[in-house]
Design a protein around this motif. Structure first.
Motif, PDB file in Angstrom:
ATOM      1  N   ILE A  12      39.071  24.913  42.982  1.00 49.44           N
ATOM      2  CA  ILE A  12      39.916  24.098  42.110  1.00 49.44           C
ATOM      3  C   ILE A  12      40.866  23.288  42.978  1.00 49.44           C
ATOM      4  O   ILE A  12      41.515  23.836  43.876  1.00 49.44           O
ATOM      5  N   GLU A  13      40.947  22.004  42.701  1.00 48.17           N
ATOM      6  CA  GLU A  13      41.844  21.124  43.457  1.00 48.17           C
ATOM      7  C   GLU A  13      43.254  21.198  42.870  1.00 48.17           C
ATOM      8  O   GLU A  13      43.748  20.245  42.265  1.00 48.17           O
ATOM      9  N   ALA A  14      43.853  22.348  43.019  1.00 42.38           N
ATOM     10  CA  ALA A  14      45.237  22.583  42.585  1.00 42.38           C
ATOM     11  C   ALA A  14      45.732  23.788  43.368  1.00 42.38           C
ATOM     12  O   ALA A  14      44.938  24.637  43.773  1.00 42.38           O
ATOM     13  N   THR A  15      47.025  23.871  43.575  1.00 40.72           N
ATOM     14  CA  THR A  15      47.588  24.992  44.322  1.00 40.72           C
ATOM     15  C   THR A  15      47.437  26.294  43.537  1.00 40.72           C
ATOM     16  O   THR A  15      47.305  26.274  42.303  1.00 40.72           O
ATOM     17  N   PRO A  16      47.477  27.441  44.225  1.00 45.94           N
ATOM     18  CA  PRO A  16      47.430  28.713  43.500  1.00 45.94           C
ATOM     19  C   PRO A  16      48.546  28.822  42.458  1.00 45.94           C
ATOM     20  O   PRO A  16      48.338  29.414  41.393  1.00 45.94           O
ATOM     21  N   GLU A  17      49.700  28.245  42.728  1.00 45.34           N
ATOM     22  CA  GLU A  17      50.806  28.305  41.761  1.00 45.34           C
ATOM     23  C   GLU A  17      50.428  27.604  40.454  1.00 45.34           C
ATOM     24  O   GLU A  17      50.698  28.123  39.356  1.00 45.34           O
ATOM     25  N   VAL A  18      49.800  26.437  40.571  1.00 44.02           N
ATOM     26  CA  VAL A  18      49.370  25.707  39.374  1.00 44.02           C
ATOM     27  C   VAL A  18      48.269  26.478  38.656  1.00 44.02           C
ATOM     28  O   VAL A  18      48.304  26.659  37.430  1.00 44.02           O
ATOM     29  N   LEU A  99      43.289  34.446  42.994  1.00 44.17           N
ATOM     30  CA  LEU A  99      43.529  33.084  43.468  1.00 44.17           C
ATOM     31  C   LEU A  99      43.771  33.112  44.966  1.00 44.17           C
ATOM     32  O   LEU A  99      44.727  33.738  45.436  1.00 44.17           O
ATOM     33  N   ILE A 100      42.907  32.417  45.710  1.00 42.07           N
ATOM     34  CA  ILE A 100      42.984  32.417  47.172  1.00 42.07           C
ATOM     35  C   ILE A 100      43.230  30.983  47.639  1.00 42.07           C
ATOM     36  O   ILE A 100      42.450  30.081  47.294  1.00 42.07           O
ATOM     37  N   PRO A 101      44.323  30.753  48.400  1.00 39.93           N
ATOM     38  CA  PRO A 101      44.549  29.399  48.914  1.00 39.93           C
ATOM     39  C   PRO A 101      43.334  28.946  49.727  1.00 39.93           C
ATOM     40  O   PRO A 101      42.757  29.723  50.481  1.00 39.93           O
ATOM     41  N   SER A 102      42.948  27.682  49.536  1.00 40.78           N
ATOM     42  CA  SER A 102      41.781  27.134  50.223  1.00 40.78           C
ATOM     43  C   SER A 102      42.048  25.664  50.500  1.00 40.78           C
ATOM     44  O   SER A 102      41.893  24.831  49.598  1.00 40.78           O
ATOM     45  N   GLY A 103      42.485  25.361  51.716  1.00 41.63           N
ATOM     46  CA  GLY A 103      42.840  23.982  52.039  1.00 41.63           C
ATOM     47  C   GLY A 103      43.980  23.529  51.155  1.00 41.63           C
ATOM     48  O   GLY A 103      45.002  24.206  51.045  1.00 41.63           O
ATOM     49  N   THR A 104      43.784  22.414  50.457  1.00 45.80           N
ATOM     50  CA  THR A 104      44.816  21.907  49.547  1.00 45.80           C
ATOM     51  C   THR A 104      44.632  22.443  48.129  1.00 45.80           C
ATOM     52  O   THR A 104      45.381  22.082  47.231  1.00 45.80           O
ATOM     53  N   GLY A 105      43.636  23.301  47.938  1.00 41.58           N
ATOM     54  CA  GLY A 105      43.346  23.805  46.606  1.00 41.58           C
ATOM     55  C   GLY A 105      43.325  25.321  46.551  1.00 41.58           C
ATOM     56  O   GLY A 105      43.984  26.000  47.335  1.00 41.58           O
ATOM     57  N   THR A 106      42.512  25.814  45.627  1.00 43.92           N
ATOM     58  CA  THR A 106      42.444  27.244  45.357  1.00 43.92           C
ATOM     59  C   THR A 106      40.994  27.660  45.150  1.00 43.92           C
ATOM     60  O   THR A 106      40.238  26.963  44.468  1.00 43.92           O
ATOM     61  N   LEU A 107      40.635  28.797  45.723  1.00 48.38           N
ATOM     62  CA  LEU A 107      39.371  29.428  45.394  1.00 48.38           C
ATOM     63  C   LEU A 107      39.682  30.455  44.312  1.00 48.38           C
ATOM     64  O   LEU A 107      40.472  31.379  44.530  1.00 48.38           O
ATOM     65  N   LEU A 108      39.102  30.256  43.136  1.00 46.28           N
ATOM     66  CA  LEU A 108      39.289  31.179  42.024  1.00 46.28           C
ATOM     67  C   LEU A 108      38.123  32.142  42.021  1.00 46.28           C
ATOM     68  O   LEU A 108      36.964  31.730  41.947  1.00 46.28           O
ATOM     69  N   ARG A 109      38.428  33.423  42.151  1.00 44.11           N
ATOM     70  CA  ARG A 109      37.407  34.469  41.994  1.00 44.11           C
ATOM     71  C   ARG A 109      37.634  35.097  40.631  1.00 44.11           C
ATOM     72  O   ARG A 109      38.644  35.753  40.396  1.00 44.11           O
ATOM     73  N   PHE A 110      36.681  34.881  39.750  1.00 43.23           N
ATOM     74  CA  PHE A 110      36.755  35.372  38.381  1.00 43.23           C
ATOM     75  C   PHE A 110      35.812  36.555  38.225  1.00 43.23           C
ATOM     76  O   PHE A 110      34.696  36.534  38.743  1.00 43.23           O
ATOM     77  N   SER A 111      36.247  37.569  37.509  1.00 40.12           N
ATOM     78  CA  SER A 111      35.329  38.651  37.149  1.00 40.12           C
ATOM     79  C   SER A 111      35.688  39.193  35.770  1.00 40.12           C
ATOM     80  O   SER A 111      36.852  39.160  35.357  1.00 40.12           O
ATOM     81  N   GLU A 112      34.672  39.652  35.083  1.00 42.58           N
ATOM     82  CA  GLU A 112      34.847  40.380  33.827  1.00 42.58           C
ATOM     83  C   GLU A 112      33.961  41.608  33.926  1.00 42.58           C
ATOM     84  O   GLU A 112      32.759  41.493  34.171  1.00 42.58           O
ATOM     85  N   SER A 113      34.567  42.770  33.785  1.00 44.42           N
ATOM     86  CA  SER A 113      33.828  44.023  33.950  1.00 44.42           C
ATOM     87  C   SER A 113      34.152  44.982  32.813  1.00 44.42           C
ATOM     88  O   SER A 113      35.061  44.749  32.028  1.00 44.42           O
ATOM     89  N   GLY A 114      33.384  46.067  32.769  1.00 42.21           N
ATOM     90  CA  GLY A 114      33.613  47.098  31.759  1.00 42.21           C
ATOM     91  C   GLY A 114      32.563  47.135  30.670  1.00 42.21           C
ATOM     92  O   GLY A 114      32.678  47.925  29.729  1.00 42.21           O
ATOM     93  N   PHE A 115      31.535  46.324  30.781  1.00 37.61           N
ATOM     94  CA  PHE A 115      30.514  46.277  29.731  1.00 37.61           C
ATOM     95  C   PHE A 115      29.827  47.635  29.552  1.00 37.61           C
ATOM     96  O   PHE A 115      29.713  48.142  28.437  1.00 37.61           O
ATOM     97  N   ARG A 116      29.355  48.220  30.662  1.00 37.18           N
ATOM     98  CA  ARG A 116      28.659  49.519  30.565  1.00 37.18           C
ATOM     99  C   ARG A 116      29.616  50.619  30.102  1.00 37.18           C
ATOM    100  O   ARG A 116      29.222  51.524  29.373  1.00 37.18           O
ATOM    101  N   GLU A 117      30.869  50.535  30.549  1.00 37.19           N
ATOM    102  CA  GLU A 117      31.837  51.588  30.223  1.00 37.19           C
ATOM    103  C   GLU A 117      32.149  51.663  28.731  1.00 37.19           C
ATOM    104  O   GLU A 117      32.626  52.675  28.244  1.00 37.19           O
ATOM    105  N   ARG A 118      31.880  50.580  28.002  1.00 36.03           N
ATOM    106  CA  ARG A 118      32.160  50.579  26.564  1.00 36.03           C
ATOM    107  C   ARG A 118      31.279  51.567  25.803  1.00 36.03           C
ATOM    108  O   ARG A 118      31.590  51.935  24.679  1.00 36.03           O
ATOM    109  N   GLY A 119      30.151  51.958  26.404  1.00 36.14           N
ATOM    110  CA  GLY A 119      29.275  52.925  25.737  1.00 36.14           C
ATOM    111  C   GLY A 119      28.435  52.308  24.631  1.00 36.14           C
ATOM    112  O   GLY A 119      27.918  53.025  23.771  1.00 36.14           O
ATOM    113  N   TRP A 120      28.301  50.998  24.650  1.00 36.13           N
ATOM    114  CA  TRP A 120      27.481  50.335  23.645  1.00 36.13           C
ATOM    115  C   TRP A 120      26.020  50.708  23.829  1.00 36.13           C
ATOM    116  O   TRP A 120      25.569  50.942  24.946  1.00 36.13           O
ATOM    117  N   GLU A 121      25.252  50.731  22.735  1.00 36.98           N
ATOM    118  CA  GLU A 121      23.817  50.932  22.866  1.00 36.98           C
ATOM    119  C   GLU A 121      23.235  49.728  23.596  1.00 36.98           C
ATOM    120  O   GLU A 121      23.853  48.660  23.655  1.00 36.98           O
TER     121      GLU A 121
END
Length: 154
Positions: A12-18, A99-121
């Motif tokens: 993302i071409e924006a600072t981690p703060e943004v 959010l990891i500073p990367s040059g003049t922007g930010t590397l965004l590492r996104f994750s969503e977890s917990g699907f298996r832990e929900r115990g859904w069939e």
């Protein structure tokens, strides 16, 4: 496929703060993710997000609980848990924005977890996972575009 977690890396071409503001503040969330957002972006803070017109019967409302709020490095929350329950690892999904500073922007590492832990069939697990992949693949580019608008605003 394991259906364990969804992970994306986006530059993302924006600072981690943004970017932190864009992923944690209701006024910014509404611009790229839910149609309505009301939350306190502090550890333990709770709130709700709504997809669709909040007054319409088909609106989808989800509660969320902030797990970590460490500006401008990490913001995470739990969601997709039953009404009246307290979000916990066994009954909710965990979304994390690193959010990891990367040059003049930010590397965004996104994750969503917990699907298996929900115990859904198996069929419910697979459908929920695929639905979330599709939705995040739609919404994360909107996050990038909104961050660019924030940066270019006077």
């Amino acid at each position: 496929m394991e259906y364990g977690s969804i992970e994306r890396e986006i530059r993302i071409e924006a600072t981690p703060e943004v970017v932190y503001e864009v992923v944690s503040r209701p006024e910014h969330l509404r611009e790229w993710w839910p149609d309505e957002a009301d939350l306190e972006p502090v550890p333990g803070g709770t709130g709700v997000i709504t997809f669709g017109d909040p007054s319409a019967p088909d609106a989808k409302t989800e509660s969320l609980t902030v797990v970590e709020a460490d500006p401008p490095r990490r913001f995470s929350f739990r969601w997709v848990y039953d009404d009246g329950e307290t979000a916990a690892p066994a009954d909710s999904l965990l979304v994390t924005f690193d959010l990891i500073p990367s040059g003049t922007g930010t590397l965004l590492r996104f994750s969503e977890s917990g699907f298996r832990e929900r115990g859904w069939e198996a069929a419910v697990l697979e459908e929920a996972y695929r639905d979330h992949v599709k939705r995040w693949d739609h919404f994360l580019p909107r996050l990038v575009a909104h961050a660019a608008r924030v940066v270019s605003a006077p």
